[in-house]
Design a protein around this motif. Sequence first.
Motif, PDB file in Angstrom:
ATOM      1  N   UNK A  21       0.782  -1.276   0.051  1.00 44.74           N
ATOM      2  CA  UNK A  21       0.317  -0.206  -0.371  1.00 44.74           C
ATOM      3  C   UNK A  21       0.794   1.046  -0.368  1.00 44.74           C
ATOM      4  N   UNK A  22       1.610   0.635   0.413  1.00 47.69           N
ATOM      5  CA  UNK A  22       2.981   2.325   0.959  1.00 47.69           C
ATOM      6  C   UNK A  22       3.381   2.183  -0.857  1.00 47.69           C
ATOM      7  N   UNK A  23       4.133   1.034  -1.316  1.00 47.15           N
ATOM      8  CA  UNK A  23       4.649   1.641  -1.995  1.00 47.15           C
ATOM      9  C   UNK A  23       3.224   2.399  -3.905  1.00 47.15           C
ATOM     10  N   UNK A  24       2.635   1.604  -3.454  1.00 48.84           N
ATOM     11  CA  UNK A  24       1.205   2.594  -4.200  1.00 48.84           C
ATOM     12  C   UNK A  24       1.032   3.893  -4.175  1.00 48.84           C
ATOM     13  N   UNK A  25       1.134   4.341  -2.866  1.00 41.92           N
ATOM     14  CA  UNK A  25       1.222   5.610  -2.461  1.00 41.92           C
ATOM     15  C   UNK A  25       2.344   6.599  -3.073  1.00 41.92           C
ATOM     16  N   UNK A  26       3.524   6.253  -3.039  1.00 47.55           N
ATOM     17  CA  UNK A  26       4.511   6.768  -3.086  1.00 47.55           C
ATOM     18  C   UNK A  26       4.509   6.882  -4.966  1.00 47.55           C
ATOM     19  N   UNK A  28       1.967   6.596  -6.615  1.00 47.88           N
ATOM     20  CA  UNK A  28       0.637   8.196  -7.052  1.00 47.88           C
ATOM     21  C   UNK A  28       1.367   9.238  -7.228  1.00 47.88           C
ATOM     22  N   UNK A  29       1.595   9.226  -5.854  1.00 45.87           N
ATOM     23  CA  UNK A  29       2.790  11.068  -5.750  1.00 45.87           C
ATOM     24  C   UNK A  29       3.679  10.783  -6.524  1.00 45.87           C
ATOM     25  N   UNK A  30       4.308  10.392  -7.082  1.00 47.62           N
ATOM     26  CA  UNK A  30       5.132  10.687  -7.588  1.00 47.62           C
ATOM     27  C   UNK A  30       5.517  10.965  -9.582  1.00 47.62           C
ATOM     28  N   UNK A  31       4.375  10.419  -9.788  1.00 45.59           N
ATOM     29  CA  UNK A  31       3.792  10.456 -11.015  1.00 45.59           C
ATOM     30  C   UNK A  31       2.379  10.176 -10.918  1.00 45.59           C
ATOM     31  N   UNK A 281       8.711   2.519 -10.106  1.00 46.80           N
ATOM     32  CA  UNK A 281       8.471   4.146 -10.045  1.00 46.80           C
ATOM     33  C   UNK A 281       9.506   5.097  -9.716  1.00 46.80           C
ATOM     34  N   UNK A 282      11.135   3.870 -10.002  1.00 47.81           N
ATOM     35  CA  UNK A 282      11.910   4.297  -9.970  1.00 47.81           C
ATOM     36  C   UNK A 282      12.943   4.548 -11.618  1.00 47.81           C
ATOM     37  N   UNK A 283      12.215   3.738 -12.433  1.00 47.99           N
ATOM     38  CA  UNK A 283      12.287   3.931 -13.833  1.00 47.99           C
ATOM     39  C   UNK A 283      11.248   5.119 -14.362  1.00 47.99           C
ATOM     40  N   UNK A 284      10.399   5.623 -13.718  1.00 48.01           N
ATOM     41  CA  UNK A 284       9.913   6.540 -14.002  1.00 48.01           C
ATOM     42  C   UNK A 284      10.397   8.003 -13.343  1.00 48.01           C
ATOM     43  N   UNK A 285      11.307   7.746 -12.602  1.00 41.41           N
ATOM     44  CA  UNK A 285      11.590   9.359 -11.839  1.00 41.41           C
ATOM     45  C   UNK A 285      13.179   9.035 -12.682  1.00 41.41           C
ATOM     46  N   UNK A 286      13.216   8.035 -13.479  1.00 39.80           N
ATOM     47  CA  UNK A 286      14.578   8.711 -14.135  1.00 39.80           C
ATOM     48  C   UNK A 286      16.050   8.084 -13.437  1.00 39.80           C
ATOM     49  N   UNK A 287      15.987   6.994 -12.472  1.00 44.37           N
ATOM     50  CA  UNK A 287      16.750   6.408 -11.304  1.00 44.37           C
ATOM     51  C   UNK A 287      17.354   5.622 -12.633  1.00 44.37           C
ATOM     52  N   UNK A 288      18.529   5.101 -12.702  1.00 42.66           N
ATOM     53  CA  UNK A 288      19.704   4.496 -13.594  1.00 42.66           C
ATOM     54  C   UNK A 288      19.655   3.315 -12.749  1.00 42.66           C
ATOM     55  N   UNK A 289      19.627   2.208 -13.613  1.00 45.82           N
ATOM     56  CA  UNK A 289      19.339   1.083 -13.483  1.00 45.82           C
ATOM     57  C   UNK A 289      20.331   0.426 -12.480  1.00 45.82           C
ATOM     58  N   UNK A 290      21.801   1.090 -12.290  1.00 47.99           N
ATOM     59  CA  UNK A 290      22.551   0.892 -11.084  1.00 47.99           C
ATOM     60  C   UNK A 290      22.554   0.445 -10.195  1.00 47.99           C
ATOM     61  N   UNK A 291      21.900   2.160 -10.143  1.00 52.30           N
ATOM     62  CA  UNK A 291      21.362   2.592  -8.258  1.00 52.30           C
ATOM     63  C   UNK A 291      20.063   1.764  -8.144  1.00 52.30           C
ATOM     64  N   UNK A 292      19.006   0.445  -8.638  1.00 47.17           N
ATOM     65  CA  UNK A 292      18.178   0.340  -8.630  1.00 47.17           C
ATOM     66  C   UNK A 292      18.774  -1.763  -8.076  1.00 47.17           C
TER      67      UNK A 292
END
Length: 315
Positions: A21-26, A28-31, A281-292
């Motif tokens: 649920x927290x991931x869904x909220x984050x 929704x807020x992120x994108x 979420x990380x892809x949507x906000x542009x975080x590199x796959x290395x950091x994933x």
Amino acid sequence: MNLRAFIKRHDNLFIVYAILLAVAVVGAVSSPRFLTGINLGNIMEQAVGLGIVALGQVLTILLAGIDLSVGAVVSMSTAIMSLELSGGAAGILLNILLTLAAGALVGVFNGFGIVRLRIPPFIMTLSTMCIVNGVALKIRPVPGGSIPYEFMDLLFGRIGIFPHAVLLWAVAGALLVWLLGSRRLGRNLYAVGGNPTTAALSGIPVGRVRMQAHILCSVLAAVGGICVAARMGSGDATLGETYSMDSVTVCVLGGVSLFGGQGNIVGLLASTFILTGISNILNMVGVSSYYQYVFKGLILLVTVLVFSIKDKQKG
């Protein structure tokens, strides 16, 4: 049983669904695109392969073991599925049968090494991972080949936002729930994982249980690889690289103890969507796959630490 006792007994389950649920909220807020039907369908598509692979990984972890070769089996499966051995429905059926047979063979190989040669599961499956990766690269040295469109549509056509392959995942999950809950193999898995010495003294065929678990694990990894191949539309001998550790993370986050004999698959649905949701979420906000990769490693580390502390407190 009162409500407090029920919550205490199933606290791991409540925790994992609260995290979802927290991931869904984050998200929704992120994108604003996160909770759209198209994106939720994409998350389900990504989750199916991992979810099926994790179902198999549960069986080895319940035995206080691990299977690091499942990612290589996924890669090999996409390579076999992309071979154009024959045309039409007969051709794709032949590819599926070869893929499942190859997965079963890997499971037998792992089981033989662990049961007969007494090689620790970590070392045995790590060695198998290297061997199977080599086989996958021999079959498909570079990404390519193709999956018939009709088969891709069969698995990943959608009913609303739901890909058809979700039904395959649900059937596999239901069968595993039945196996673990009401069949002899399920009871034996928990017994061997809890205490193999006591299980052997009780007349349980420990070696056979380990062999069966590894065969089922590898076959499910092959099924997951078939789904990955159908989603991607081609073969790639590197596609499964992340699936070994991702499947372990899903199991641990879903409440399956790495020390064996504890856990079920009810939490795996949530933990699979947590991992794929976070990647989305990380892809949507542009975080590199290395950091994933770093992020997933931290999730696994923190989860193991939290559950280890809880186990000590219960003990």
